[in-house]
Design a protein around this motif. Sequence first.
Motif, PDB file in Angstrom:
ATOM      1  N   GLU A 181       3.084  -8.431  -9.717  1.00  0.00           N
ATOM      2  CA  GLU A 181       2.330  -8.199  -8.486  1.00  0.00           C
ATOM      3  C   GLU A 181       2.388  -6.736  -8.076  1.00  0.00           C
ATOM      4  O   GLU A 181       1.387  -6.165  -7.624  1.00  0.00           O
ATOM      5  CB  GLU A 181       2.853  -9.085  -7.359  1.00  0.00           C
ATOM      6  CG  GLU A 181       2.031  -9.019  -6.091  1.00  0.00           C
ATOM      7  CD  GLU A 181       0.564  -9.318  -6.340  1.00  0.00           C
ATOM      8  OE1 GLU A 181      -0.290  -8.550  -5.836  1.00  0.00           O
ATOM      9  OE2 GLU A 181       0.257 -10.302  -7.040  1.00  0.00           O
ATOM     10  N   ILE A 182       3.541  -6.101  -8.234  1.00  0.00           N
ATOM     11  CA  ILE A 182       3.656  -4.676  -7.895  1.00  0.00           C
ATOM     12  C   ILE A 182       2.722  -3.847  -8.768  1.00  0.00           C
ATOM     13  O   ILE A 182       2.030  -2.941  -8.291  1.00  0.00           O
ATOM     14  CB  ILE A 182       5.118  -4.206  -8.049  1.00  0.00           C
ATOM     15  CG1 ILE A 182       5.996  -4.856  -6.977  1.00  0.00           C
ATOM     16  CG2 ILE A 182       5.213  -2.682  -7.953  1.00  0.00           C
ATOM     17  CD1 ILE A 182       7.485  -4.649  -7.189  1.00  0.00           C
ATOM     18  N   ALA A 183       2.687  -4.166 -10.069  1.00  0.00           N
ATOM     19  CA  ALA A 183       1.797  -3.444 -10.975  1.00  0.00           C
ATOM     20  C   ALA A 183       0.341  -3.645 -10.564  1.00  0.00           C
ATOM     21  O   ALA A 183      -0.476  -2.722 -10.619  1.00  0.00           O
ATOM     22  CB  ALA A 183       2.024  -3.918 -12.411  1.00  0.00           C
ATOM     23  N   ARG A 184      -0.004  -4.850 -10.119  1.00  0.00           N
ATOM     24  CA  ARG A 184      -1.380  -5.142  -9.719  1.00  0.00           C
ATOM     25  C   ARG A 184      -1.753  -4.411  -8.435  1.00  0.00           C
ATOM     26  O   ARG A 184      -2.889  -3.958  -8.273  1.00  0.00           O
ATOM     27  CB  ARG A 184      -1.546  -6.653  -9.540  1.00  0.00           C
ATOM     28  CG  ARG A 184      -2.984  -7.104  -9.347  1.00  0.00           C
ATOM     29  CD  ARG A 184      -3.177  -8.548  -9.788  1.00  0.00           C
ATOM     30  NE  ARG A 184      -2.487  -9.462  -8.905  1.00  0.00           N
ATOM     31  CZ  ARG A 184      -3.099 -10.231  -8.000  1.00  0.00           C
ATOM     32  NH1 ARG A 184      -4.414 -10.155  -7.848  1.00  0.00           N
ATOM     33  NH2 ARG A 184      -2.419 -11.077  -7.261  1.00  0.00           N
ATOM     34  N   LEU A 185      -0.805  -4.275  -7.514  1.00  0.00           N
ATOM     35  CA  LEU A 185      -1.083  -3.562  -6.268  1.00  0.00           C
ATOM     36  C   LEU A 185      -1.503  -2.122  -6.540  1.00  0.00           C
ATOM     37  O   LEU A 185      -2.355  -1.566  -5.853  1.00  0.00           O
ATOM     38  CB  LEU A 185       0.151  -3.579  -5.365  1.00  0.00           C
ATOM     39  CG  LEU A 185       0.484  -4.913  -4.693  1.00  0.00           C
ATOM     40  CD1 LEU A 185       1.854  -4.831  -4.022  1.00  0.00           C
ATOM     41  CD2 LEU A 185      -0.585  -5.295  -3.685  1.00  0.00           C
ATOM     42  N   SER A 186      -0.891  -1.512  -7.539  1.00  0.00           N
ATOM     43  CA  SER A 186      -1.241  -0.144  -7.888  1.00  0.00           C
ATOM     44  C   SER A 186      -2.532  -0.089  -8.696  1.00  0.00           C
ATOM     45  O   SER A 186      -3.448   0.669  -8.371  1.00  0.00           O
ATOM     46  CB  SER A 186      -0.101   0.501  -8.681  1.00  0.00           C
ATOM     47  OG  SER A 186      -0.482   1.767  -9.173  1.00  0.00           O
ATOM     48  N   ALA A 187      -2.611  -0.918  -9.732  1.00  0.00           N
ATOM     49  CA  ALA A 187      -3.748  -0.834 -10.652  1.00  0.00           C
ATOM     50  C   ALA A 187      -5.053  -1.293 -10.016  1.00  0.00           C
ATOM     51  O   ALA A 187      -6.098  -0.656 -10.211  1.00  0.00           O
ATOM     52  CB  ALA A 187      -3.445  -1.664 -11.899  1.00  0.00           C
ATOM     53  N   GLU A 188      -5.017  -2.383  -9.245  1.00  0.00           N
ATOM     54  CA  GLU A 188      -6.249  -2.956  -8.711  1.00  0.00           C
ATOM     55  C   GLU A 188      -6.541  -2.522  -7.278  1.00  0.00           C
ATOM     56  O   GLU A 188      -7.699  -2.347  -6.908  1.00  0.00           O
ATOM     57  CB  GLU A 188      -6.181  -4.484  -8.782  1.00  0.00           C
ATOM     58  CG  GLU A 188      -6.074  -5.018 -10.214  1.00  0.00           C
ATOM     59  CD  GLU A 188      -6.024  -6.535 -10.260  1.00  0.00           C
ATOM     60  OE1 GLU A 188      -6.284  -7.175  -9.211  1.00  0.00           O
ATOM     61  OE2 GLU A 188      -5.722  -7.079 -11.342  1.00  0.00           O
ATOM     62  N   ASP A 189      -5.509  -2.352  -6.472  1.00  0.00           N
ATOM     63  CA  ASP A 189      -5.708  -2.007  -5.070  1.00  0.00           C
ATOM     64  C   ASP A 189      -5.598  -0.514  -4.789  1.00  0.00           C
ATOM     65  O   ASP A 189      -5.930  -0.064  -3.694  1.00  0.00           O
ATOM     66  CB  ASP A 189      -4.689  -2.747  -4.195  1.00  0.00           C
ATOM     67  CG  ASP A 189      -4.883  -4.259  -4.215  1.00  0.00           C
ATOM     68  OD1 ASP A 189      -5.525  -4.753  -5.156  1.00  0.00           O
ATOM     69  OD2 ASP A 189      -4.388  -4.939  -3.302  1.00  0.00           O
ATOM     70  N   GLY A 190      -5.090   0.231  -5.760  1.00  0.00           N
ATOM     71  CA  GLY A 190      -4.962   1.672  -5.584  1.00  0.00           C
ATOM     72  C   GLY A 190      -3.880   2.098  -4.629  1.00  0.00           C
ATOM     73  O   GLY A 190      -3.885   3.232  -4.130  1.00  0.00           O
ATOM     74  N   LEU A 191      -2.916   1.204  -4.340  1.00  0.00           N
ATOM     75  CA  LEU A 191      -1.829   1.553  -3.436  1.00  0.00           C
ATOM     76  C   LEU A 191      -0.913   2.601  -4.061  1.00  0.00           C
ATOM     77  O   LEU A 191      -0.605   2.543  -5.263  1.00  0.00           O
ATOM     78  CB  LEU A 191      -0.991   0.322  -3.118  1.00  0.00           C
ATOM     79  CG  LEU A 191      -1.337  -0.512  -1.877  1.00  0.00           C
ATOM     80  CD1 LEU A 191      -0.395  -1.697  -1.788  1.00  0.00           C
ATOM     81  CD2 LEU A 191      -1.248   0.325  -0.616  1.00  0.00           C
ATOM     82  N   THR A 192      -0.467   3.536  -3.252  1.00  0.00           N
ATOM     83  CA  THR A 192       0.594   4.456  -3.650  1.00  0.00           C
ATOM     84  C   THR A 192       1.916   3.781  -3.316  1.00  0.00           C
ATOM     85  O   THR A 192       2.119   3.328  -2.195  1.00  0.00           O
ATOM     86  CB  THR A 192       0.477   5.780  -2.884  1.00  0.00           C
ATOM     87  OG1 THR A 192      -0.821   6.325  -3.098  1.00  0.00           O
ATOM     88  CG2 THR A 192       1.537   6.770  -3.357  1.00  0.00           C
ATOM     89  N   ILE A 193       2.812   3.689  -4.297  1.00  0.00           N
ATOM     90  CA  ILE A 193       4.051   2.929  -4.114  1.00  0.00           C
ATOM     91  C   ILE A 193       5.255   3.808  -4.414  1.00  0.00           C
ATOM     92  O   ILE A 193       5.322   4.448  -5.461  1.00  0.00           O
ATOM     93  CB  ILE A 193       4.074   1.687  -5.031  1.00  0.00           C
ATOM     94  CG1 ILE A 193       2.918   0.747  -4.671  1.00  0.00           C
ATOM     95  CG2 ILE A 193       5.413   0.954  -4.925  1.00  0.00           C
ATOM     96  CD1 ILE A 193       2.783  -0.446  -5.604  1.00  0.00           C
ATOM     97  N   LEU A 194       6.184   3.841  -3.464  1.00  0.00           N
ATOM     98  CA  LEU A 194       7.476   4.497  -3.690  1.00  0.00           C
ATOM     99  C   LEU A 194       8.519   3.391  -3.798  1.00  0.00           C
ATOM    100  O   LEU A 194       8.707   2.615  -2.867  1.00  0.00           O
ATOM    101  CB  LEU A 194       7.805   5.468  -2.566  1.00  0.00           C
ATOM    102  CG  LEU A 194       8.953   6.456  -2.879  1.00  0.00           C
ATOM    103  CD1 LEU A 194       8.859   7.695  -1.998  1.00  0.00           C
ATOM    104  CD2 LEU A 194      10.333   5.823  -2.697  1.00  0.00           C
TER     105      LEU A 194
END
Length: 321
Positions: A181-194
Amino acid sequence: MSSTTTHIEAHGLVKTYPPDTRALDGLSIAIAPGEVFGLLGPNGAGKSTAINILTTLARPDSGTATIAGHDVLRRPQRVRRAIGVVAQNSGADPLATGRDNLMLQGRLYGLGGTPLKQRVAELFERFGLTGAADRAVRTYSGGMRRRLDVALGLVHRPSALFLDEPTTGLDPEARAALWAEIARLSAEDGLTILLTTHYLEEADRLTDRLAIVDKGRVVVTGTADALKGELKGDAVRIELRDEPAAGLGDLAAEGLREVSLAGRLLSARADDGAAAVPGVLAALDRAGAPAASVTVARPSLDDVYLRHVGHRFDETNGSLS
């Protein structure tokens, strides 16, 4: 990176706690939009202090930080609208239902009516919690609680998400599901994640880049593959039968370099680990420090950590590595 290509940026952060504990000593990071960025470091390295400053929970003694172009000191309210935070400990009310938790979180951000109900339903569907939406959170499993925590951080559609050790305490299946899910948040939603984590495998798998922090400063930054690639040759790890009472002999003559000893664990590098092992074992026998086991492997993040911090990851972070 320049400010036009960064979503989260900190420059020269310094923070001292009385009487003279220097938690941050000039920490600087720059994270691009849509990037998953990992912060690694021993307990007390300054990771939590840096996160507290970036999320407006603490003020630095000096230095600057921005989120989505908003200065964390001058525009804290705008920063809070732009970020979601998933703390190490769950922020959900265990006696309330999952739905009530998400609805309350949305109202705190000024959401309401049909748009909020639709957003809550969307998040339950996304995180596989629809069937548990009207159950008390105290009945959730550990994995379900962490998925709800992430959903709480996303109700208001932030552009940046802070994840503080999000999978600590989860079983392998729940951890793998949250990784996906974390990978999907970045790849599909474009979220910046720290992301801060005590699992090197997690950092290796999830992050686009990472920084190792020690004594309040970033000591190295890069992709996991690039950092591992800087370590030429093989990693050699030898567990001795007993802690050596004297020296270990001339292991450099047997092809080892960067030799370190922690208790009974000897770590080193070699151009050709397999070829070096027979001579090394013989040298250890002659020195009265026979080996109990030997492993030879390609460089890992643990080896990167050892080079830059001076000890292995699990020596200051317990068994979580």
